[in-house]
Design a protein around this motif. Structure first.
Motif, short mmCIF file in Angstrom:
data_model
loop_
_atom_site.label_atom_id
_atom_site.label_comp_id
_atom_site.label_asym_id
_atom_site.label_seq_id
_atom_site.Cartn_x
_atom_site.Cartn_y
_atom_site.Cartn_z
N GLN A 112 1.27 -4.72 -8.43
CA GLN A 112 0.38 -3.97 -9.11
C GLN A 112 0.11 -2.70 -8.28
N ARG A 114 -2.38 0.27 -7.44
CA ARG A 114 -3.73 0.54 -7.48
C ARG A 114 -4.20 2.04 -6.88
N GLU A 115 -5.37 2.43 -7.47
CA GLU A 115 -5.86 3.83 -7.36
C GLU A 115 -4.67 4.88 -7.18
N PHE A 122 -4.39 5.04 -2.40
CA PHE A 122 -3.42 4.56 -3.24
C PHE A 122 -2.43 3.48 -2.71
N VAL A 125 -0.16 -3.61 -4.51
CA VAL A 125 -0.78 -4.95 -4.23
C VAL A 125 0.15 -5.93 -4.84
N THR A 127 1.56 -9.32 -6.06
CA THR A 127 0.94 -10.35 -6.64
C THR A 127 1.60 -11.77 -6.89
#
Length: 237
Positions: A112, A114-115, A122, A125, A127
């Motif tokens: 994913q 993020r930011e 930024f 991640v 998973t």
């Protein structure tokens, strides 16, 4: 994933961070045990983070390499913790014994972003991932993947590892024997074919049945009384 991170880096006009190798450790003789977090659950210099719970079941015989190249030793233990992927390895390669950090190669199955609109923070991640290899290096992607403990392999530790591998091997042999025993079937039985002789021949060839001798039945009290009465009646006549 890496392409998307590069696209975000161009969007935010951020150059890739320079790789700064660490100073090698002093050379040592013999086999050594290295322990530490091979994949800490923190953001690395490539703006990637392996989530602590992302790892799929680790397969047996994960290779231990030197700088993602030649074989450096043997991975003894890999386990997941809330801080990341912890590893304990037996290191035999002389140059690998001078490394200060771990690194990993993995197959990414899920991630994913993020930011994505934040220029400073930024990242991606991961998973879901499958561990492919563990390597020793002095130019780590994650500075937190440091070798926490380094000590010479003692006879006790070597004996423990030999016994542990022997138990695993014995369990595999027992499992294989169980499978083999379950797969065994009864040997095929030979069934006699039909007799091709005529009905007459068959009738003439059959042996005459012999009756088993019959044993006299024991006399009951009533029968004994009847015999006594008959005998008395004969004497009277």
């Amino acid at each position: 994933m890496q392409l998307e991170l590069k696209r975000l880096a161009r969007k935010h006009r951020i150059a890739p961070p320079p790789s700064v190798p660490t100073a090698p450790l002093p050379p040592v003789d013999g086999d050594w045990i290295f322990e530490g977090l091979a994949a800490p659950a923190t953001i690395d210099s490539e703006r990637t983070k392996f989530a602590a719970e992302c790892w799929m079941p680790v397969r047996q015989n994960i290779p231990l390499l030197y700088r993602h190249g030649r074989l450096a030793g043997e991975v003894l233990e890999v386990r997941t913790t809330d801080k990341g992927l912890h590893v304990r390895a037996l290191v035999r390669d002389n140059e690998a014994k001078q490394c200060t950090h771990f690194s990993v190669a993995a197959t990414i199955h899920g991630y994913q972003l993020r930011e994505v609109n934040n220029r400073e923070s930024f990242h991606a991640v991961i998973t879901c991932a499958a561990l492919d290899e563990i390597t020793l290096t002095n130019a780590p992607a994650n500075p937190a993947a440091v070798v926490l403990h380094r000590y010479r392999q003692s006879a006790a530790v070597e004996f423990y590892d030999i016994v542990k591998r022997g138990i695993i091997c014995a369990q595999g042999v027992v499992a294989a024997l169980r499978v083999m025993n379950a797969a065994q079937v009864a040997p095929p039985q030979t069934v006699a074919g039909p007799d091709k002789r005529s009905a007459c021949d068959l009738a003439g060839s059959r042996p005459t049945p012999v009756k088993a001798p019959t044993r006299p039945r024991p006399k009951t009290e009533f029968r004994t009384l009847v015999d006594a009465i008959n005998a008395t009646s004969g004497q009277v006549q």
